[in-house]
Write a protein that holds these residues in place. Structure first.
Motif, short mmCIF file in Angstrom:
data_model
loop_
_atom_site.label_atom_id
_atom_site.label_comp_id
_atom_site.label_asym_id
_atom_site.label_seq_id
_atom_site.Cartn_x
_atom_site.Cartn_y
_atom_site.Cartn_z
N LEU A 178 24.74 97.10 49.21
CA LEU A 178 24.58 95.40 49.83
C LEU A 178 23.18 95.20 49.08
N LEU A 203 30.81 86.47 54.00
CA LEU A 203 31.91 86.09 53.01
C LEU A 203 32.82 87.03 52.77
N ALA A 204 32.08 88.17 52.34
CA ALA A 204 32.51 89.43 51.55
C ALA A 204 33.90 89.36 52.57
N SER A 205 33.59 89.05 53.83
CA SER A 205 34.38 90.10 55.31
C SER A 205 35.84 88.78 54.71
N ILE A 263 36.35 86.77 52.64
CA ILE A 263 37.52 86.47 51.51
C ILE A 263 38.83 88.09 51.62
N ILE A 285 26.10 87.37 52.98
CA ILE A 285 27.00 87.71 52.24
C ILE A 285 28.15 88.90 52.85
N ASP A 286 27.76 89.26 54.27
CA ASP A 286 28.77 90.15 54.55
C ASP A 286 29.89 89.47 55.41
N ALA A 310 33.15 89.38 45.17
CA ALA A 310 31.85 89.58 46.06
C ALA A 310 30.54 89.64 44.30
N TYR A 366 30.04 96.50 47.12
CA TYR A 366 31.13 95.47 48.34
C TYR A 366 31.82 95.02 49.20
N SER A 367 32.20 94.74 48.20
CA SER A 367 33.66 93.71 48.38
C SER A 367 33.91 92.95 47.33
N PRO A 368 35.46 92.74 48.07
CA PRO A 368 36.33 92.41 46.31
C PRO A 368 36.08 90.99 45.99
N ILE A 422 38.11 82.74 50.15
CA ILE A 422 37.58 81.17 50.81
C ILE A 422 38.29 80.12 50.61
#
Lengths: 148, 494
Positions: A68, B165-167, B169, B162-163, A122, A118-120, B174
């Protein structure tokens, strides 16, 4: 995986290589600042897609916070590389110009890769944001007001 | 590349020795400490405008910059942490990312505060170009340090978004994060799980927050480049548009972060669940699309701005504000109506905050309407509206959350009710003086105001004092309750 899914990274990789080494083919050029910013945003976009594709083909654990931090730093770096002073310094030297393009490609690639790690998905979000930042720079980063 | 739900994924585990509850409590303590300090700064400025104390013009404008920039950053931290508290379990959020985010924002705030308090940097929190670079009362280093501070505030908010939105997703995707599956059944998940309203608000904030942070990064890097290399050309109109895109939107998003908290907390007090439906999906998606386009209403006086952008900015202000506010306020009233509502400090402040959101929002829309703006532009009406929705809306939600977090099951003791009344009387009187000044055409951002500005400021100072006394008493009660209930909530700590 379909043939298209297997082959698009190769095609995108070729496109990135073509744009990165374009200054070696065209010689010293100094395109308008707006065009230059857009060109570099295109490199970020294509290289970002490559980074995402690589990350997806090597699934690992998600959520590493250091990824991140890398993502944030690379997004800032992508704007710093767009300083017109850097452009004017390298435009006259095709090798340096190509190296600058390589810098954009590496920034885009690792940014897309780290974000996807970091995340799918992202990586997709990061790449879209960096391209948006590129478009914002094209609208006035390092440009005087129009009447000057 | 569809931004769809990915199903379960393997995650890094928490590796820091910080529990979520401890982190939320620490952030609240830091935030309220800053609010108290910055509130005092605001009170001193009011007193100076009311001729009660004397401040030099340079000191006044430095304090004005500190109050504005500091309050926005602090409110971002408080609302983000409060919303995070409820999202953590829903979205599998990790505390270490919140630590990074809060640290970056607080570090940025400290850097900006050092530039202001030590260097005397004072062009206002909107730092409009070229003022930061031509001010002759502050050294060059303070300009750079302030912008580095703003950069870190943006980075901290970006990390949070970011964290988030990533979570979202990972857990919903979305589109389903916005509950669009309630409109398009084809999007529905196999398990039938629909995003709760607090996740819908988080999805909107995460997306618009990232757009804001991205624009802010370009803006601040351009300003830092101009600071380091004065020959670096800058287009003032471009900078001003970006400044308000960043500044207006980040301030605006705090109310939407707060809405996410309301969706989670009010059911606790009413004993009724808050359900998602199509109306929420449509309203929040509309706000998502139009909140980032409301900033041009700050530039009506800029004759070189494209006319279509002015008109679009006015329309966007209306379209962005109304849907989410109406569904939230109307939904809250329906939830409370004929429920067995438990009136505590938390629930009282949440309901009062909804009123503040409504009044501040209407005042904002009046100011964003071009014929009204011709009259009200740069008068005290502007701080009137944003103090109403920040102090009378967002801050009330934050106090409500702190009370809920500290344990709000016991009835409010009589002495705390006195402080509640002092808080509300002080707040309403303080805000009323701003509105009166706006109607009288008193200019904002001025150390010395024409009549009736000084008189209104003097009365406003008295109300600000009452407000601070009330706030202090309430925070002491909340802190006391938090300490008492802390041990019994250790089970919630991990």
């Amino acid at each position: 995986m379909t043939a298209i899914e297997r082959r698009w990274p190769i095609l995108v990789g070729l496109a990135v290589a073509l744009i990165v080494f374009d200054p070696l083919l065209t010689g010293p050029v100094s395109p308008p600042l707006l065009v230059h910013h857009i060109e570099h945003s295109l490199i970020l976009l294509l290289a970002g897609l490559l980074g995402i594709a690589y990350a997806r083909s090597h699934p690992r654990r998600y959520g590493d916070p250091t990824a991140l931090l890398g993502v944030i730093l690379l997004a800032s770096l992508s704007v710093l590389l767009m300083l017109p002073d850097i452009y004017s310094g390298v435009d006259a030297y095709p090798i340096l110009h190509a190296l600058l393009h390589l810098g954009f490609a590496l920034t885009g690639y690792f940014g897309g890769y780290l974000a996807e790690r970091y995340s799918p998905r992202a990586g997709t979000v990061w790449t879209m944001l960096v391209v948006m930042m590129g478009v914002i720079t094209a609208s006035g980063f390092g440009s005087p007001p129009p009447h000057l | 590349m569809a931004l769809g739900n990915q199903g379960p994924v393997e995650l890094y585990g928490a590796e820091m020795g910080v529990t979520p509850r401890w982190m939320v409590a620490l952030s609240l303590c830091i935030g309220f400490g800053l609010i108290f300090f910055l509130g005092m700064v605001g009170g001193v400025m009011k007193a100076a405008q009311g001729d009660i104390v004397h401040l030099s013009a340079a000191t006044f404008y430095a304090l004005l910059t500190l109050h504005g920039a500091g309050m926005i950053a602090t409110v971002v931290v408080l609302t983000a942490v409060a919303h995070w508290h409820f999202l953590r379990r829903l979205l599998n959020l990790r505390v270490e990312v919140l630590v990074f985010s809060v640290l970056a924002i607080v570090w940025g705030l400290l850097a900006a505060a050092a530039a202001i308090l030590v260097g005397g940097f004072g062009p206002g929190w909107t730092f409009l170009y070229p003022l930061p670079f031509i001010g002759n009362t502050w050294p060059v280093w303070s300009t750079g340090l302030f912008f580095f501070g703003v950069l870190f505030v943006g980075i901290g908010f970006a990390i949070f978004c970011i964290d988030l939105l990533a979570s979202i997703i990972r857990e919903y995707g979305i589109l389903n994060g916005l509950a669009l599956d309630t409109i398009f059944p084809g999007l529905r998940r196999a398990d039938g799980k629909v995003a709760p309203p607090t996740v819908i608000a988080a999805t909107m904030v995460a997306i618009d927050g990232l757009l804001t942070a991205a624009a802010g990064t370009v803006l601040v890097i351009a300003l830092l480049a101009h600071w380091a290399m004065p020959a670096f050309p800058v287009d003032p109109l471009w900078i001003k548009n970006l400044t308000y895109f960043f500044g207006h939107t980040i301030a605006n998003l705090t109310i939407y972060l707060s809405a996410g908290v309301i969706y989670a907390v009010l059911p606790h007090y009413t004993g009724r669940p808050w359900h998602t439906n199509k109306i929420y999906a449509i309203s929040w998606t509309t706000s998502l699309l139009f909140v980032p386009w409301a900033w041009p209403h700050h530039l009506y006086m800029d004759f070189v701005q494209a006319p279509w952008l002015q008109i679009f900015g006015e329309a966007s202000t209306y379209i962005a504000t109304i849907p989410a506010a109406v569904v939230t306020i109307f939904g809250a009233l329906l939830l409370v109506y004929r429920s067995d509502m438990r009136w505590r400090i938390g629930s009282t402040f949440f309901m009062a905050g909804l009123l503040g959101w409504l009044v501040g929002g209407v005042a904002a829309m009046i100011d964003a309407t071009i014929p009204f703006n011709d009259v009200l532009h740069n008068t005290l009406w502007v701080p009137a509206h944003f103090h109403t929705y920040l102090l009378g809306g967002v801050f009330l939600f934050v106090i409500g959350f702190a009370s809920y977090f500290a344990g709000d099951d016991a009835p409010t003791p009589p002495w705390a009710k006195v402080f509640e009344w002092l808080f509300f009387i002080g707040m309403i009187g303080f805000l009323a003086m701003f509105y009166a000044g706006g109607i009288e055409g008193v200019p904002r951002r001025e150390a010395v105001q024409p009549a009736p500005g000084p008189l209104l400021a003097m009365i406003g100072t008295v109300f600000a004092g009452v407000l601070l006394v009330g706030m202090t008493g309430l925070l002491i009660e909340i802190f006391r309750r938090g300490r008492r209930n802390g041990a019994s909530r250790e089970s919630d700590a991990t």
